[in-house]
Scaffold this motif. Sequence first.
Motif, short mmCIF file in Angstrom:
data_model
loop_
_atom_site.label_atom_id
_atom_site.label_comp_id
_atom_site.label_asym_id
_atom_site.label_seq_id
_atom_site.Cartn_x
_atom_site.Cartn_y
_atom_site.Cartn_z
N ASP A 141 -9.57 1.04 -11.90
CA ASP A 141 -10.67 1.41 -11.20
C ASP A 141 -12.32 0.72 -11.95
O ASP A 141 -11.90 0.88 -13.43
CB ASP A 141 -11.22 1.81 -10.15
N TRP A 142 -12.99 0.37 -11.83
CA TRP A 142 -13.69 -0.22 -12.17
C TRP A 142 -14.46 0.50 -13.45
O TRP A 142 -14.63 0.18 -14.49
CB TRP A 142 -15.00 -1.52 -12.03
N ASN A 172 -9.27 -0.04 -5.42
CA ASN A 172 -10.27 -0.78 -4.50
C ASN A 172 -10.75 -2.09 -5.19
O ASN A 172 -11.28 -2.07 -6.19
CB ASN A 172 -10.76 -0.20 -3.33
N LEU A 173 -10.10 -3.46 -4.84
CA LEU A 173 -11.04 -4.61 -5.54
C LEU A 173 -12.52 -4.56 -5.02
O LEU A 173 -13.66 -5.19 -5.70
CB LEU A 173 -10.25 -5.59 -5.47
N ARG A 174 -12.99 -4.17 -4.01
CA ARG A 174 -14.34 -4.31 -3.45
C ARG A 174 -15.37 -3.77 -4.23
O ARG A 174 -16.27 -3.89 -4.40
CB ARG A 174 -14.47 -3.38 -1.71
N TYR A 175 -14.38 -2.41 -5.09
CA TYR A 175 -16.30 -2.15 -6.06
C TYR A 175 -15.22 -2.21 -7.57
O TYR A 175 -14.48 -1.91 -8.08
CB TYR A 175 -15.64 -0.71 -5.60
N VAL A 217 -1.17 -5.30 -18.75
CA VAL A 217 0.11 -5.68 -17.17
C VAL A 217 -1.35 -5.48 -16.56
O VAL A 217 -1.64 -4.01 -16.46
CB VAL A 217 0.95 -5.03 -17.00
N ILE A 218 -1.28 -5.57 -15.21
CA ILE A 218 -2.43 -4.84 -13.52
C ILE A 218 -1.09 -4.93 -12.88
O ILE A 218 0.03 -5.47 -12.33
CB ILE A 218 -3.42 -5.44 -13.51
N ASN A 219 -1.47 -3.70 -11.70
CA ASN A 219 -0.97 -3.71 -10.34
C ASN A 219 -2.06 -3.24 -9.76
O ASN A 219 -2.58 -2.68 -9.94
CB ASN A 219 0.20 -2.21 -11.33
N THR A 220 -1.38 -3.42 -8.87
CA THR A 220 -2.00 -2.40 -7.99
C THR A 220 -1.71 -1.59 -6.39
O THR A 220 0.21 -1.52 -6.70
CB THR A 220 -2.64 -3.47 -6.49
N PHE A 383 -8.92 -3.98 5.71
CA PHE A 383 -7.96 -4.03 4.58
C PHE A 383 -7.42 -2.19 3.64
O PHE A 383 -8.71 -1.60 4.51
CB PHE A 383 -8.43 -4.54 3.22
N GLU A 384 -6.60 -2.51 3.14
CA GLU A 384 -5.91 -0.95 2.60
C GLU A 384 -5.72 -1.13 1.50
O GLU A 384 -4.17 -1.54 1.68
CB GLU A 384 -5.87 0.48 4.26
N PRO A 385 -5.82 -1.05 0.32
CA PRO A 385 -5.01 -1.29 -1.33
C PRO A 385 -3.74 -0.73 -0.45
O PRO A 385 -3.13 -1.53 -0.83
CB PRO A 385 -5.96 -0.96 -2.12
N CYS A 386 -3.66 0.76 -0.58
CA CYS A 386 -2.44 1.55 -0.31
C CYS A 386 -2.85 2.01 1.23
O CYS A 386 -2.07 2.48 2.58
CB CYS A 386 -1.56 2.38 -1.21
#
Length: 491
Positions: A141-142, A172-175, A217-220, A383-386
């Motif tokens: 995360d950020w 969580n892409l929102r933050y 590499v990136i992942n979610t 929405f729900e990342p996981c």
Amino acid sequence: MLDTGLKILVVASEVAPFAKTGGLADVAGSLPKALAVQGNDVRVVLPRYRRIGDYATVTDFPVEVGQRKETCIVRRSRIEAKSSRGTKEVPVYFVDNYHYFDRDRLYGYEDDAERFAFFNLSILPLCEELGFRPDVVHLNDWQSGFIPLLIRIRGRHSALWNETASVFTIHNLRYQGRFPKVTLGLLGLGEEYFTPGGVEFYGDVSFMKAGLLFADVINTVSETYAREIQTPEFGEGLDGVLRKRGSDLYGIVNGINYHEYDPSSDPRLFKTYDSRNLGAKVDNKLALQRELGLSLSHEPLVGMVSRLVDQKGLDVLLEAMPEILSRPLQFVLLGSGDERYEEAFRSLARSHPGKVSVTTGFNGILAQRIYAGSDMFLMPSRFEPCGLGQLIAMRYGSIPVARRTGGIADTVSEYDVSTGTGTGFLFDRYEAEDLVAALDRALDKYRDRSTWNHIVKQAMETDFSWNKSAAMYTEVYMEALSRRGRVERPA
Ligand code: ADP
């Protein structure tokens, strides 16, 4: 050559059990254990907030944050990874600085940009001071978003860092950690990075975007969310960047720690139980009703444990509430977040004594008692990342009534009468009537004891442990190492 396990440094802003506001802490506390059990040398770093104890100091060194000279004090503790093969230790390091982190909350301060710039700047020297040379640095995360770029910059003059791979996980892409342009100076970075193709984001600097651009590499945290965030609807303004990196973007669903979340040994419960002994689950329900002042009843108990923020679908839930409360059921909520949601739910509790219980605040013990004492678990997320709530709920035999989005879509399947398979009741459209319809399907099945017990057993016996996902992370680490020329991978 990498013939033994990998040296992995996991960097996160919250790690259970030291500091937790949400699912990230669970993941950062449990994935490292699973990786250690699989034979890797794993270490974890997080800031030392006030709520974290005074662990022993290991070393300290100066860090320049813009013009400011600050000291990074490194403290050390450990978490224990238990498995059938014994116990392994995972060292945990704390980045301590009284000015930045001796505060009550984790985030939400005016100088968050500077606080986490300091955190990012401390990580490479921390490794050097400790003589720990990671193969892979795993950022989350950020709050750790600039570390991949700092590794690349250091790698220009250091063969060691040049070979260090970075993996960045979006929880969580929102933050996004979006701050004014001056933040670049705090990080010691020049204007050349401030472009639309760089870390600029609509005139600001974005920590999240930096992680997405510069990690190998990136992942979610689920395959569905990995697809969703490449669309404008879920992309939070970064879907273009994510589409560009689409071939480097993986989805790995989170696991949960099976030792910590185990209804057959959880000390927080009134009574332990397992899938062959569901009678004791009923005792938990009755004890929960007593503890919360609800009527003692065998009506279905619908539970919810959640941050009270827009993401969690609370507007739709509040709209559906009059209909939901017209059904023969009880509703128990534990959550904290936006004041307007806290107050709306408290007011429902006041007008429905004995039927609705609402507790605001963060309470790890009550949370487990709700998972154990409830029959159904509500997650109407926008929405729900996981989502960990639905995983813990299933493990404790509370059946998800949830929206089919992100990780929920990947972990809960709709109960199918014809085949007898499925572990929950799902809805697709973000509408109150669809939520109520899913709940009604669950209530209908609940009336038939043997069908319901069958669904509960099925949910409890589904494997949501870290085993599979930790192995997938190792694959992603190897992929990242191949980008650094460290391992050969088949094309
Ligand atoms: P998110 O990370 O978006 O908050 P997740 O479902 O991934 O959502 O993780 C939430 C985690 O935090 C779960 O372990 C849940 O039990 C816990 N949790 C959420 N709110 C509370 C609360 N008020 N008290 C105790 N635990 C909570």
